[in-house]
Design an enzyme around this catalytic site. Structure first.
Site, PDB file in Angstrom:
ATOM      1  N   LEU A  40       0.749  -1.230  -0.295  1.00  0.00           N
ATOM      2  CA  LEU A  40      -0.363  -0.186  -0.223  1.00  0.00           C
ATOM      3  C   LEU A  40       1.241   1.545   0.117  1.00  0.00           C
ATOM      4  O   LEU A  40       1.829   1.446   0.561  1.00  0.00           O
ATOM      5  CB  LEU A  40      -0.826  -0.174   0.962  1.00  0.00           C
ATOM      6  N   ALA A  41       0.375   2.085  -0.627  1.00  0.00           N
ATOM      7  CA  ALA A  41       0.788   3.585  -0.274  1.00  0.00           C
ATOM      8  C   ALA A  41       1.576   4.012   1.107  1.00  0.00           C
ATOM      9  O   ALA A  41       3.101   4.153   1.301  1.00  0.00           O
ATOM     10  CB  ALA A  41       0.177   4.693  -0.272  1.00  0.00           C
ATOM     11  N   GLU A  42       0.824   3.357   1.919  1.00  0.00           N
ATOM     12  CA  GLU A  42       1.491   3.963   3.668  1.00  0.00           C
ATOM     13  C   GLU A  42       1.518   2.500   4.521  1.00  0.00           C
ATOM     14  O   GLU A  42      -0.110   1.807   4.206  1.00  0.00           O
ATOM     15  CB  GLU A  42       1.205   5.003   3.873  1.00  0.00           C
ATOM     16  N   THR A  43       2.245   2.594   5.208  1.00  0.00           N
ATOM     17  CA  THR A  43       1.710   1.735   6.722  1.00  0.00           C
ATOM     18  C   THR A  43       2.243   2.144   7.900  1.00  0.00           C
ATOM     19  O   THR A  43       3.045   2.439   7.763  1.00  0.00           O
ATOM     20  CB  THR A  43       2.458   0.255   5.914  1.00  0.00           C
TER      21      THR A  43
END
Length: 257
Positions: A40-43
């Site tokens: 994902l774009a961010e964790t």
């Protein structure tokens, strides 16, 4: 681990982020491996620090200094799963980020990063616009290009290999909106994010930019990605307030080696 669609009022919209609330940090390599696995774009990883939380964000490729949508997602998890109903303070690399729940959504209180002058675009991306940009500027982590209007922003076809050459910086494009005050799109292929659906952090610079240009402190913004997302923004002194909603898509149990 939770997966949350941030800046969305329904699943499959906005920007997805994974969130883990920890007692203490996992080894950095493990946190990066989880983020890479999620893709994902961010964790986001958060741990308690007195009455506040320490917060870190990882893309599939590396840790980043600033992320708005994953901060919103973390606050949503703390509100809905940990029953936190007060203002939340997050300690991060860019200073204190605050999130206030209310009215079915969340208000992000972020530091303002006013635009810094940029005389010309980096050579790697100078050819991406064919001389059609209105102006360009930057902050500490991104290059910004204003295009003629919303149609130009929506029609822009990114040269992702070229944009990857400006890593660790990303590229945000923006233009005056038709039904919103301004629109934007954001690309960070070098960080494993070809196009980010809705990016809270770039608005810490876009809001002061458009506030000065339009002569108003309250702004309606729309990120014109395939998923898209609306951000209600306000400039208050040296802070940017962004209001948005979030929806939990998934709760998962992960198994570490």
């Amino acid at each position: 681990m939770y997966q949350v669609d941030a800046f969305a009022d329904r699943a499959f919209a906005g920007n997805p982020a994974a969130v883990l609330i920890l007692d203490d940090w996992l080894p950095e390599g493990v946190m990066q491996a989880i983020a890479s696995e999620n893709n994902l774009a961010e964790t986001a990883f958060a741990r308690p620090n007195g009455s506040s939380w320490d917060l870190r964000w990882f893309t599939p490729v590396h840790e980043v200094d600033f992320c708005g949508h994953a901060t919103l997602a973390t606050a949503h998890v703390l509100a809905t799963q940990w029953n936190i109903d007060r203002e939340m303070h997050f300690q991060t690399r860019v200073g204190d980020l605050l999130v206030r729940p209310g009215d079915g959504g969340y208000c992000l209180d972020l530091p303002s990063f006013p635009p810094e002058p940029l005389q010309e675009l980096p050579a790697a991306i100078a050819g991406c616009f064919g001389g059609r940009q209105v102006t360009c500027f930057r902050n500490f982590e991104n290059i910004f290009v204003e295009l003629a209007d919303e149609k130009a922003v929506r029609a822009f076809i990114p040269d992702l290999p070229a944009i990857s050459h400006i890593d660790p910086m990303g590229l945000a494009i923006t233009g005056k909106g038709e039904s919103h005050d301004f629109v934007s799109r954001y690309f960070a292929p070098g960080a494993g994010i070809p196009e980010d659906p809705v990016t809270g952090s770039i608005h810490a610079t876009l809001v002061p930019y458009w506030s000065k240009k339009l002569g108003q402190n309250r702004l309606s913004a729309f990120q014109a990605s395939a998923r898209g997302g609306h951000l209600a923004c306000r400039l208050v002194g040296d802070r940017v307030l962004i209001t948005g909603r979030a929806v939990t898509f998934m709760k998962a149990e992960i198994y570490l080696p």
